[in-house]
Design an enzyme around this catalytic site. Sequence first.
Site, PDB file in Angstrom:
ATOM      1  N   ARG A  31     -61.766 -36.327 -36.123  1.00  0.00           N
ATOM      2  CA  ARG A  31     -62.618 -36.401 -34.863  1.00  0.00           C
ATOM      3  C   ARG A  31     -63.962 -36.194 -34.664  1.00  0.00           C
ATOM      4  NH1 ARG A  31     -60.097 -30.302 -35.363  1.00  0.00           N
ATOM      5  NH2 ARG A  31     -60.173 -31.050 -36.925  1.00  0.00           N
ATOM      6  N   ASN A  50     -56.996 -32.288 -32.642  1.00  0.00           N
ATOM      7  CA  ASN A  50     -55.506 -32.903 -33.812  1.00  0.00           C
ATOM      8  C   ASN A  50     -54.801 -32.625 -32.709  1.00  0.00           C
ATOM      9  OD1 ASN A  50     -56.728 -33.888 -35.961  1.00  0.00           O
ATOM     10  ND2 ASN A  50     -56.711 -32.361 -36.544  1.00  0.00           N
TER      11      ASN A  50
END
Length: 103
Positions: A31, A50
């Site tokens: 990320r 996520n």
Amino acid sequence: MNGPSPLPGEESGPVRLTAWVRGRVQGVGFRWHTRARALAIGGLRGFALNLADGRVQVVAEGDAERCRLLLEWLRSDDTPGRVTGVTEIWDTPRGGYEGFAVR
């Protein structure tokens, strides 16, 4: 006479890309690297998140070409971890993002 409709991601102007990235993409900084890549491309707003099933969801809004660059990077060997697949959908932007966030 109009030509054929553009293929997904071939639009011009502002678009919304939603991508679901599969593989070993959690716990490897995926990320954060996605955010860094979006900021490096510039002009993108959205987030990387996520998901409970192990995937990472990426939402990016901005110019179609910039979104395509991010999608190409998500599918490349340059990402952290190991990407085994990316599924994407293209839509019109909804707005409401301050920048590109990690959620």
